[in-house]
Design a protein around this motif. Structure first.
Motif, PDB file in Angstrom:
ATOM      1  N   VAL A  40       0.832  -1.201   0.000  1.00  0.00           N
ATOM      2  CA  VAL A  40       0.000   0.000   0.000  1.00  0.00           C
ATOM      3  C   VAL A  40       0.869   1.253   0.000  1.00  0.00           C
ATOM      4  N   SER A  41       1.885   1.284   0.839  1.00  0.00           N
ATOM      5  CA  SER A  41       2.774   2.439   0.918  1.00  0.00           C
ATOM      6  C   SER A  41       3.483   2.706  -0.402  1.00  0.00           C
ATOM      7  N   ASP A  42       3.872   1.619  -1.087  1.00  0.00           N
ATOM      8  CA  ASP A  42       4.619   1.768  -2.335  1.00  0.00           C
ATOM      9  C   ASP A  42       3.737   2.073  -3.544  1.00  0.00           C
ATOM     10  N   GLN A  43       2.404   1.997  -3.382  1.00  0.00           N
ATOM     11  CA  GLN A  43       1.511   2.343  -4.497  1.00  0.00           C
ATOM     12  C   GLN A  43       1.722   3.793  -4.940  1.00  0.00           C
ATOM     13  N   PHE A  44       2.229   4.614  -4.051  1.00  0.00           N
ATOM     14  CA  PHE A  44       2.407   6.036  -4.341  1.00  0.00           C
ATOM     15  C   PHE A  44       3.691   6.312  -5.119  1.00  0.00           C
ATOM     16  N   VAL A  45       4.591   5.317  -5.167  1.00  0.00           N
ATOM     17  CA  VAL A  45       5.870   5.504  -5.846  1.00  0.00           C
ATOM     18  C   VAL A  45       5.657   5.788  -7.333  1.00  0.00           C
ATOM     19  N   LEU A  46       4.689   5.086  -7.933  1.00  0.00           N
ATOM     20  CA  LEU A  46       4.421   5.289  -9.356  1.00  0.00           C
ATOM     21  C   LEU A  46       3.977   6.730  -9.623  1.00  0.00           C
ATOM     22  N   VAL A  47       3.167   7.282  -8.729  1.00  0.00           N
ATOM     23  CA  VAL A  47       2.741   8.675  -8.878  1.00  0.00           C
ATOM     24  C   VAL A  47       3.945   9.596  -8.803  1.00  0.00           C
ATOM     25  N   ASP A  48       4.867   9.297  -7.896  1.00  0.00           N
ATOM     26  CA  ASP A  48       6.092  10.094  -7.789  1.00  0.00           C
ATOM     27  C   ASP A  48       6.903  10.042  -9.077  1.00  0.00           C
ATOM     28  N   LYS A  49       6.958   8.856  -9.672  1.00  0.00           N
ATOM     29  CA  LYS A  49       7.804   8.679 -10.856  1.00  0.00           C
ATOM     30  C   LYS A  49       7.236   9.364 -12.095  1.00  0.00           C
ATOM     31  N   ILE A  50       5.901   9.307 -12.257  1.00  0.00           N
ATOM     32  CA  ILE A  50       5.330   9.876 -13.482  1.00  0.00           C
ATOM     33  C   ILE A  50       4.969  11.347 -13.326  1.00  0.00           C
ATOM     34  N   GLY A  51       4.902  11.828 -12.090  1.00  0.00           N
ATOM     35  CA  GLY A  51       4.572  13.230 -11.858  1.00  0.00           C
ATOM     36  C   GLY A  51       5.807  14.112 -11.962  1.00  0.00           C
ATOM     37  N   GLU A  52       5.595  15.411 -11.921  1.00  0.00           N
ATOM     38  CA  GLU A  52       6.702  16.361 -11.940  1.00  0.00           C
ATOM     39  C   GLU A  52       7.400  16.332 -10.586  1.00  0.00           C
ATOM     40  N   LYS A  53       8.728  16.320 -10.614  1.00  0.00           N
ATOM     41  CA  LYS A  53       9.513  16.118  -9.398  1.00  0.00           C
ATOM     42  C   LYS A  53       9.254  17.188  -8.350  1.00  0.00           C
ATOM     43  N   ASN A  54       9.071  18.422  -8.784  1.00  0.00           N
ATOM     44  CA  ASN A  54       8.935  19.517  -7.826  1.00  0.00           C
ATOM     45  C   ASN A  54       7.493  19.790  -7.404  1.00  0.00           C
ATOM     46  N   GLU A  55       6.564  19.001  -7.952  1.00  0.00           N
ATOM     47  CA  GLU A  55       5.166  19.208  -7.573  1.00  0.00           C
ATOM     48  C   GLU A  55       4.954  18.769  -6.123  1.00  0.00           C
ATOM     49  N   PRO A  56       4.324  19.624  -5.318  1.00  0.00           N
ATOM     50  CA  PRO A  56       4.083  19.230  -3.920  1.00  0.00           C
ATOM     51  C   PRO A  56       3.080  18.097  -3.826  1.00  0.00           C
ATOM     52  N   LYS A  57       3.386  17.131  -2.997  1.00  0.00           N
ATOM     53  CA  LYS A  57       2.492  15.999  -2.768  1.00  0.00           C
ATOM     54  C   LYS A  57       1.955  16.068  -1.343  1.00  0.00           C
ATOM     55  N   MET A  58       0.853  15.385  -1.108  1.00  0.00           N
ATOM     56  CA  MET A  58       0.333  15.272   0.247  1.00  0.00           C
ATOM     57  C   MET A  58       1.120  14.189   0.987  1.00  0.00           C
ATOM     58  N   ASP A  59       1.120  14.245   2.293  1.00  0.00           N
ATOM     59  CA  ASP A  59       1.797  13.240   3.103  1.00  0.00           C
ATOM     60  C   ASP A  59       1.009  11.929   3.020  1.00  0.00           C
ATOM     61  N   LYS A  60       1.624  10.898   2.432  1.00  0.00           N
ATOM     62  CA  LYS A  60       0.862   9.670   2.165  1.00  0.00           C
ATOM     63  C   LYS A  60       0.414   8.985   3.447  1.00  0.00           C
ATOM     64  N   MET A  61       1.254   9.027   4.490  1.00  0.00           N
ATOM     65  CA  MET A  61       0.852   8.369   5.731  1.00  0.00           C
ATOM     66  C   MET A  61      -0.295   9.110   6.424  1.00  0.00           C
ATOM     67  N   LEU A  62      -0.299  10.429   6.323  1.00  0.00           N
ATOM     68  CA  LEU A  62      -1.422  11.196   6.856  1.00  0.00           C
ATOM     69  C   LEU A  62      -2.699  10.894   6.072  1.00  0.00           C
ATOM     70  N   LEU A  63      -2.559  10.743   4.752  1.00  0.00           N
ATOM     71  CA  LEU A  63      -3.709  10.386   3.927  1.00  0.00           C
ATOM     72  C   LEU A  63      -4.262   9.025   4.333  1.00  0.00           C
ATOM     73  N   LEU A  64      -3.373   8.042   4.481  1.00  0.00           N
ATOM     74  CA  LEU A  64      -3.802   6.695   4.867  1.00  0.00           C
ATOM     75  C   LEU A  64      -4.452   6.711   6.247  1.00  0.00           C
ATOM     76  N   LYS A  65      -3.894   7.507   7.152  1.00  0.00           N
ATOM     77  CA  LYS A  65      -4.476   7.632   8.491  1.00  0.00           C
ATOM     78  C   LYS A  65      -5.859   8.270   8.414  1.00  0.00           C
ATOM     79  N   ASP A  66      -5.974   9.316   7.584  1.00  0.00           N
ATOM     80  CA  ASP A  66      -7.239  10.021   7.415  1.00  0.00           C
ATOM     81  C   ASP A  66      -8.324   9.087   6.876  1.00  0.00           C
ATOM     82  N   LEU A  67      -7.911   8.125   6.055  1.00  0.00           N
ATOM     83  CA  LEU A  67      -8.851   7.188   5.451  1.00  0.00           C
ATOM     84  C   LEU A  67      -8.988   5.898   6.265  1.00  0.00           C
ATOM     85  N   GLY A  68      -8.345   5.854   7.430  1.00  0.00           N
ATOM     86  CA  GLY A  68      -8.512   4.721   8.327  1.00  0.00           C
ATOM     87  C   GLY A  68      -7.770   3.468   7.925  1.00  0.00           C
ATOM     88  N   ILE A  69      -6.693   3.609   7.133  1.00  0.00           N
ATOM     89  CA  ILE A  69      -5.987   2.416   6.658  1.00  0.00           C
ATOM     90  C   ILE A  69      -4.475   2.518   6.877  1.00  0.00           C
TER      91      ILE A  69
END
Length: 227
Positions: A102-131
């Motif tokens: 689950v944690s590594d599902q976000f790696v693909l987004v990092d790779k295909i997105g622009e490097k300097n684009e701000p991302k949300m904190d994935k662990m905070l997102l997962l916590k917010d969604l209860g997972i």
């Protein structure tokens, strides 16, 4: 402010000598914090509408604006960049990569997105969604509802303006379907996104601010739950 706007959009396909109007002249907008549903029978034009709204295909006429940026009239390279930056897609099948946690599902987004684009904190997102406790699990170890929560987190990760959800609860039982739509509604409000959900399940419509119906390529507002 409208984060998604379609202005006089049409889509016509040629089938031999015949022209098929998959989408008749459509004007539509979704504001910040607004959760909108689109219902209608199979073959009515819902998928065409959603793929045009998401910049996956171009309209025959008209214009699509996402967060003020013209999407439909740009060249494919610019459209692709805008899609990555401004739009989050959630599909009927969660489309998680089976060999990534689950944690590594976000790696693909990092790779295909622009490097300097701000991302949300994935662990905070997962916590917010209860997972958050599922971060090291693989998709095969998750229930359908849990997989869709991960898909929602991944769609929100690059902080898009617009969320497009295509039958996100179709493979879930009733309880999990309600949970997923409750989450979508909450995240839309709290993070001030514009969310469009195509669904066949009319039981979910009470969570939406507006409900539109697509019939024979024509989109019409059938209900508004906003005060």
């Amino acid at each position: 402010m409208s984060l998604l706007e379609l202005s006089h959009v049409t889509k016509t396909f040629e089938d031999g000598n015949q022209k098929i109007e998959a989408l008749k002249a459509t004007s539509f907008s979704v504001d910040k914090g607004e959760f909108v549903a689109v219902i209608g029978p199979s073959g009515s034009g819902k998928s065409t509408f959603l793929t045009i709204a998401g910049g996956l295909q171009s309209p025959s006429t008209g214009e699509v604006l996402v967060n003020g940026h013209p999407l439909s009239t740009e060249k494919e390279k610019v459209r692709a960049s805008l899609r990555l930056k401004e739009i989050g897609f959630i599909l009927q099948a969660s489309n998680l990569i089976p060999f990534l946690t689950v944690s590594d599902q976000f790696v693909l987004v990092d790779k295909i997105g622009e490097k300097n684009e701000p991302k949300m904190d994935k662990m905070l997102l997962l916590k917010d969604l209860g997972i958050a406790d599922l971060a090291q699990k693989y998709p095969a170890d998750l229930s359908g509802g849990q997989r869709q929560r991960v898909a929602i987190a991944r769609a929100l990760y690059h902080n898009p303006s617009v969320i497009l959800a295509d039958e996100p609860t179709a493979s879930l039982d009733s309880e999990k379907a309600f949970e997923v739509v409750e989450i979508l509604a909450r995240e839309t409000k709290e993070k001030q996104k514009a969310t469009v959900m195509v669904t066949h399940d009319t039981r979910l419509l009470d969570y939406c601010d507006k409900v539109y119906e697509m019939r024979d390529g024509e989109l019409s507002l059938v209900r508004s739950n906003k005060n």
